[in-house]
Design a protein around this motif. Sequence first.
Motif, PDB file in Angstrom:
ATOM      1  N   LEU A 128     -38.913 -83.441 -20.798  1.00 25.11           N
ATOM      2  CA  LEU A 128     -37.991 -82.355 -20.470  1.00 25.11           C
ATOM      3  C   LEU A 128     -37.106 -82.724 -19.279  1.00 25.11           C
ATOM      4  N   GLY A 129     -37.719 -83.297 -18.245  1.00 26.97           N
ATOM      5  CA  GLY A 129     -36.953 -83.688 -17.065  1.00 26.97           C
ATOM      6  C   GLY A 129     -35.961 -84.797 -17.359  1.00 26.97           C
ATOM      7  N   ALA A 130     -36.321 -85.693 -18.272  1.00 25.37           N
ATOM      8  CA  ALA A 130     -35.459 -86.833 -18.578  1.00 25.37           C
ATOM      9  C   ALA A 130     -34.251 -86.447 -19.424  1.00 25.37           C
ATOM     10  N   VAL A 131     -34.401 -85.420 -20.269  1.00 29.91           N
ATOM     11  CA  VAL A 131     -33.323 -85.101 -21.210  1.00 29.91           C
ATOM     12  C   VAL A 131     -32.500 -83.884 -20.807  1.00 29.91           C
ATOM     13  N   THR A 132     -33.016 -83.026 -19.927  1.00 26.30           N
ATOM     14  CA  THR A 132     -32.281 -81.809 -19.584  1.00 26.30           C
ATOM     15  C   THR A 132     -30.984 -82.125 -18.839  1.00 26.30           C
ATOM     16  N   LYS A 133     -29.976 -81.324 -19.093  1.00 25.78           N
ATOM     17  CA  LYS A 133     -28.694 -81.478 -18.408  1.00 25.78           C
ATOM     18  C   LYS A 133     -28.599 -80.582 -17.171  1.00 25.78           C
ATOM     19  N   LYS A 134     -29.557 -79.684 -17.012  1.00 22.45           N
ATOM     20  CA  LYS A 134     -29.547 -78.757 -15.886  1.00 22.45           C
ATOM     21  C   LYS A 134     -30.031 -79.466 -14.625  1.00 22.45           C
ATOM     22  N   LEU A 180     -42.447 -80.206 -10.689  1.00 15.94           N
ATOM     23  CA  LEU A 180     -42.141 -81.425  -9.944  1.00 15.94           C
ATOM     24  C   LEU A 180     -42.114 -82.657 -10.841  1.00 15.94           C
ATOM     25  N   ILE A 181     -42.940 -82.659 -11.882  1.00 18.80           N
ATOM     26  CA  ILE A 181     -42.913 -83.773 -12.842  1.00 18.80           C
ATOM     27  C   ILE A 181     -41.552 -83.832 -13.526  1.00 18.80           C
ATOM     28  N   ALA A 182     -41.043 -82.668 -13.948  1.00 21.29           N
ATOM     29  CA  ALA A 182     -39.722 -82.622 -14.580  1.00 21.29           C
ATOM     30  C   ALA A 182     -38.649 -83.078 -13.601  1.00 21.29           C
ATOM     31  N   TYR A 183     -38.708 -82.580 -12.371  1.00 17.59           N
ATOM     32  CA  TYR A 183     -37.702 -82.958 -11.373  1.00 17.59           C
ATOM     33  C   TYR A 183     -37.745 -84.452 -11.080  1.00 17.59           C
ATOM     34  N   ASP A 184     -38.936 -84.997 -10.882  1.00 17.40           N
ATOM     35  CA  ASP A 184     -39.047 -86.417 -10.531  1.00 17.40           C
ATOM     36  C   ASP A 184     -38.526 -87.310 -11.651  1.00 17.40           C
ATOM     37  N   ASN A 185     -38.713 -86.890 -12.903  1.00 15.27           N
ATOM     38  CA  ASN A 185     -38.182 -87.685 -14.013  1.00 15.27           C
ATOM     39  C   ASN A 185     -36.663 -87.603 -14.079  1.00 15.27           C
ATOM     40  N   GLN A 186     -36.100 -86.444 -13.761  1.00  8.84           N
ATOM     41  CA  GLN A 186     -34.645 -86.352 -13.693  1.00  8.84           C
ATOM     42  C   GLN A 186     -34.124 -87.192 -12.529  1.00  8.84           C
TER      43      GLN A 186
END
Length: 230
Positions: A128-134, A180-186
């Motif tokens: 989710l973090g890697a693909v989201t545009k937000k 935080l997992i999503a954020y760190d991947n973004q």
Amino acid sequence: MQDNVIYTQRDQAGLNRFYSKIYGLVGMGIGLSAFVSLLMLYVFPQNLIAISSGSSWIYYGAVILELALVVMASSAAAKNTPAALPLFLTYSALNGFTLSFIIAQYTQGTVLQAFLSSALLFLVMAVLGAVTKKDLSGMRKAMMAALIGIIIASVVNTFMGSGMISYVVSVISVLIFSGLIAYDNQQIKNVYDQTGGRVGDGWAISMALSLYLDFINLFISLLRIFARND
């Protein structure tokens, strides 16, 4: 911030290599922690019992040393020094030692359930973090504020001993570390873009350390939640 970046095939390949390097390090860290924990639980159980019952200063000393190693590893990674990787791996091994004392309190079924659930949730939030545009930077600020709150609540609860507070803190912790997992991947993608693909080993170790900490804290939180139903 990076929503409008269009990757060429070469850029995408470089970004994929950066992700691979980071997750290779995360896997090494988690694997090393698991190996040390298994050694303590199944090869040296008498040592674990002896430390728990009569030499608890060894455990608390290891916890303090862990905190120092996190700071040192983060600093070394930021400076891109050769010491960053050994410090990260040393921390992972020591964390496996301290984790064994926590895991020993739960049944094997609960530990396995928590680990598999952590791995699945980690995978979902990472994608989710890697693909989201937000842009998730605003969410991170909220997560860090909430993290400070649960740390304070946890300290207070050590004196109160409330099972309900412990349960609520664990549930909130799952939400925080999932975010935080999503954020760190973004952030991995953002760092790659901002540096023009010139990312050294220091960046990889720094991001790996963040994701490793996210996973371990997620695992501990889920372990406490599932144990409530044992």
